[in-house]
Every structure is written in C-alpha cells, then in structure tokens.
Design an enzyme around this catalytic site. Structure first.
Site, PDB file in Angstrom:
ATOM      1  N   HIS A 332       0.799  -1.222   0.000  1.00  0.00           N
ATOM      2  CA  HIS A 332       0.000   0.000   0.000  1.00  0.00           C
ATOM      3  C   HIS A 332       0.835   1.277   0.000  1.00  0.00           C
ATOM      4  O   HIS A 332       0.303   2.346  -0.304  1.00  0.00           O
ATOM      5  CB  HIS A 332      -0.946   0.010   1.198  1.00  0.00           C
ATOM      6  CG  HIS A 332      -2.175  -0.820   0.989  1.00  0.00           C
ATOM      7  ND1 HIS A 332      -2.193  -2.183   1.175  1.00  0.00           N
ATOM      8  CD2 HIS A 332      -3.422  -0.478   0.590  1.00  0.00           C
ATOM      9  CE1 HIS A 332      -3.404  -2.644   0.905  1.00  0.00           C
ATOM     10  NE2 HIS A 332      -4.161  -1.645   0.541  1.00  0.00           N
ATOM     11  N   GLY A 333       2.094   1.189   0.349  1.00  0.00           N
ATOM     12  CA  GLY A 333       2.881   2.409   0.305  1.00  0.00           C
ATOM     13  C   GLY A 333       4.274   2.248   0.871  1.00  0.00           C
ATOM     14  O   GLY A 333       4.548   1.339   1.653  1.00  0.00           O
TER      15      GLY A 333
END
Length: 486
Positions: A332-333
């Site tokens: 996700h990041g």
C-alpha cells in the site's frame, strides 16, 4: 486524468467509445483500446509509459520462453527472472526511498523518485500472467501488443480491480464478438461517479477539516502546529474525523471499482467485483473477504498457498500469514506505517483464528461493532505516515491528551454534516441493493411495469446522477482517487 474529471467524462471516454464502436473487427477494437489506454496513462506522466511498455515486453518475452521450454528447471529459472525484473522495478520506484530512509547519505535522485501511477496494480497483473503461463493455466500470448493491452487497459490499470489474464483473455482476444451491456454498464458507472463526487469527496473534506489534510501534514514548517492541533481536537471530533475518513476511503475506492466495472460492461468485459459491503462484517476475517477482494485473492493464490498455506505446523502457518500481511501493508505504500497497518491485521486475524475461534462473530451487533472499531483504529495507522501525528490522534481518540470530550465547534461540524454521514453510512450497507432486487423481481414478475422500470433505472436515474455529479465537480480542484497513490 481521472474518471471523475470533466475532460474524461465529456471528452476522453465518449471519444474512446465512439472509436471503439466505429471499428468493425475485434482486432481493430483492441487497437483502439490500446491507443486510448496509452494516451490515458500518458496524460499525467508520459515518461512512465515506457516503463509500462518495458514491463509488458519483459513479461511477454519470458512467458513465451516458459511455454516453449520442456525442462521444469528451465521454466523455473525463466519464471524467477521474469518475477525478479518486475519486483526490482517496483522496488526501485516505490520502495527505494523507504529503504534508504535508514541511511544518512542518500543521493538526491533517490530521495525524489516519483511513483509511477498504477505500478502496484499493473505489476501484479503481469506477475499473474507469467505465473499462470508457468502453471499451465493460461497460454502464452503470441502478440506483445496484446500483453500490453492487458496490462494497460485504462478501465482498471490505475487502481484495479486486479484482473487476471486467464479471467479476461477470452473476452479480450477470442475471435467471438464481444457483447457489450451498455445500459447496465452506464448505470453502474454513473452510480460510481455519484458515490465519488457526492459522498466520497465531501467525507474526505470533513476528515481533512477535523484531522488535517495530506497537504497540510506534508508541510514541515507546520509540524509543531499540526501536532498541537491533533492533540487539542476533542474526543468526539477525533472519532468523527476518523469515521469520515473510513467512509471516504471505502466510498472513494469502491466508486473507482464501480466505474471501472461499468466501463468494462459497456464493452463486454466482466471485471471481478472488488468490494462486498465490508463495513457490515462480523470479524476481521470476513472484512478481508469483502474488502479489496482482488488484492486479497492475489496474495492468497500467489503468495500464501505457494508458501504452504494452512499446511504444515502451527509456526509455519503463522509465518506464512505474517509474510502475507507484511507484504499487504508494504504494497500500500513506501512508509513504515503501512507495514504496521498490515501487521495490525495479522495480530487480530491470529487472535480470531486461534483464541476466539469464531465465537465473537456469532454475537450480532457486538461483533459488528468490535470489527468496525478495529478497522477504524487501523485506518488511523494507515492515514498518518508520521508516528508523532499517529500517536497524537490515538491519544485524542481516548482523551489521553487532556483534550475535551466534545466542543461547540465539533457539535456544529457534526450538525452541518449529519445528512452526509447518514447517507454515506446507508450506502455502505446492502440495504439499497436488496430493495432494488425486490422491486425488480416484483416488476418483472408482474410484467406490466417492466418497460417503465427499465426506462427509469437505466435511463432517467443515470442521467440525473451524471448531471448532479457534474454540477458538484464544476469548479472543483483536482480530486484523484485515494488509491492512485498506491
């Protein structure tokens, strides 16, 4: 370019539909789709089109070699090389700055690497293509341009759903003509647009108002003031802000999926559903069966099961699950809070599986509330990349900053947004879907009002939603979907 921009709604997408309809053969239609997909991707950052094209070229080449190879050892080496190239590329562009954050002397060009839009999604799609060819579950595509089309298809390239090659190959490349479902597709697209413009954007603005926007949090000169603001927000204000964010992230991401699925149906593609009302879940296990379904199924089929899944000893199963959730967070990041967010769910999934053993999920309402509490607290970890800000918000949620229970300002904000919150919560439940099905069954069983129903549901309502959404978007600033950053 985003689906909710006026240039997309009234120029790009209509032109792409027109070009598609003017083409008489599937080959010509695919060529038109590829051209528009590359234009769409290049709209924001043209140079990264070449990255997408190279990764598709690599996957195309290795898939052909794998299919032609006879020896299993050779196939495995080729699969490893293909996956390694994809992982190294996404690792460089997405995670180099995170890895280098532990070092002091880092070249400036690494610190300032721009994240190619959609790289997390199209990388996973290309990985599934090569792995499925290796497993013998799909045939290698002879044409490079077809592999590129599969990876770049603008409906879902940027933020999913993650489409597997074996699930869409027939619709994309078989000689049979595609049968578009224009009315259902338009209806689904307009519903997603309204969800984005009328609900997700205002919920996001409410969360920003109460708990700072990304732009404000990124301003290093305002760090001390930001911490103070987060510490001083009332308990009710902190919970209201996080509830608004929880609504925002679901409505925004599911809206994108709705629009992608709707556009696909207009042309005869059937993309997988990505959400199934996750906020009504009675357990974290159920939540992740309903949230971002295509990502969860990817990690299950291409990571968890190959690692051994539920087979083997208890420590091995726990290790397999740990790897999956660490990767889920990291996907996700490029920030440590996302890894922590993934491990947050790992802990609760293990508690459910081995301690509670499904007992809590049998208790209605209480299980829903407990699950929602865990999810909202998880979104707090997800939203704040800075640990100091995250800690300040956690303390404010429970009144540990000496902050008041509520304030007049919080009450006014709540009163001004009460109808937005009610409608948003309602849309997060399947009530509307159930009512529609019952009405539709009643109409079609009677037969007398079926034509009127089709006109209203597939013509009038989509047009009304489109016009209202357009009115809300006119003069609005750039409002990308939240998952564009991942």
């Amino acid at each position: 370019m985003v689906f909710s921009s006026l240039i997309f709604l009234y120029a790009f997408f209509p032109l792409s539909l027109l070009a598609y309809k003017l083409c008489k053969t599937k080959k010509a239609q695919n060529a038109a789709l590829l051209v528009f997909s590359l234009i769409f991707y290049a709209w924001g950052e043209p140079k990264y089109v070449f990255l997408l094209m190279f990764m598709a070229l690599s996957s195309w080449f290795f898939a052909l070699k794998i299919e032609k190879s006879v020896k299993l050892k050779t196939k495995r080496i080729l699969l490893f090389m293909s996956c390694l190239i994809d992982i190294l590329l996404i690792g460089y562009f997405k995670y180099a700055s995170l890895i280098c954050s532990v070092f002091t002397d880092v070249p400036e060009f690494i610190k300032n690497i721009a994240l190619p839009i959609g790289i997390s999604f199209y990388t996973f799609q290309l990985l599934t293509y090569v792995v499925d060819v290796y497993r013998g579950e799909a045939g290698a595509q002879k044409s490079y341009w077809n592999v590129l089309l599969y990876a770049a298809l603008f409906h879902q390239c940027i933020a999913g759903p993650i489409v597997r090659y074996k699930g869409i190959a027939d619709e994309l490349f078989s000689p049979e003509p595609r049968r578009g479902e224009l009315a259902p597709g338009v209806s689904r697209f307009c519903a997603g647009l309204a969800k984005k413009a009328l609900l997700a954007n205002p919920c996001g603005a409410l969360a920003d108002r109460l708990l700072l926007s990304d732009k404000v949090m990124a301003d290093a000169s305002q760090f001390a003031a930001n911490i103070q603001q987060l510490e001083n927000v009332s308990v009710a204000g902190a919970w209201l802000g996080m509830l608004a964010y929880a609504l925002h992230i679901y409505l925004d991401f599911s809206a994108y999926s709705d629009m992608a699925i709707g556009m696909g149906r207009m042309l005869g593609f059937h993309y997988p559903e990505n959400f199934n009302y996750p906020y009504i879940s009675r357990s974290i296990t159920e939540f992740w069966r309903r949230w971002h379904i295509s990502l969860g199924s990817f990690f299950r089929d291409y990571v968890y099961i190959p690692l051994g899944g539920n087979r083997g000893s208890l420590p091995r199963v726990i290790f397999n699950t740990f790897i999956v959730w660490a990767l889920t967070g990291l996907w996700h990041g490029a920030s440590w809070n996302f890894v922590l967010w993934g491990l947050w769910y790992f802990v609760f999934l293990m508690l459910e599986r081995y301690l509670l053993k499904g007992k809590l999920s049998k208790v209605p309402v209480l299980s829903n509330l407990c699950t929602l509490l865990i999810v909202v607290l998880g979104w707090t970890i997800f939203r704040f990349t800075d640990s100091n800000m995250m800690t300040a918000v956690f303390k404010s949620l429970f009144g540990l900053n000496g902050n008041p229970l509520t304030t007049l300002q919080t009450s006014i904000v709540f009163d001004n947004h009460i109808y937005l919150l009610i409608v948003s919560v309602f849309v997060c439940t399947p009530v509307m879907h159930i009512l529609r099905e019952k009405l539709e069954n009643a109409v079609y069983s009677n037969g007398r009002f079926s034509v009127l129903w089709n006109v209203v549901f597939y013509s009038v309502i989509p047009v009304v939603l489109l016009l209202i959404s357009t009115a809300s978007l006119v003069g609005d600033s750039y409002n990308p979907f939240i998952y564009f950053q991942f």
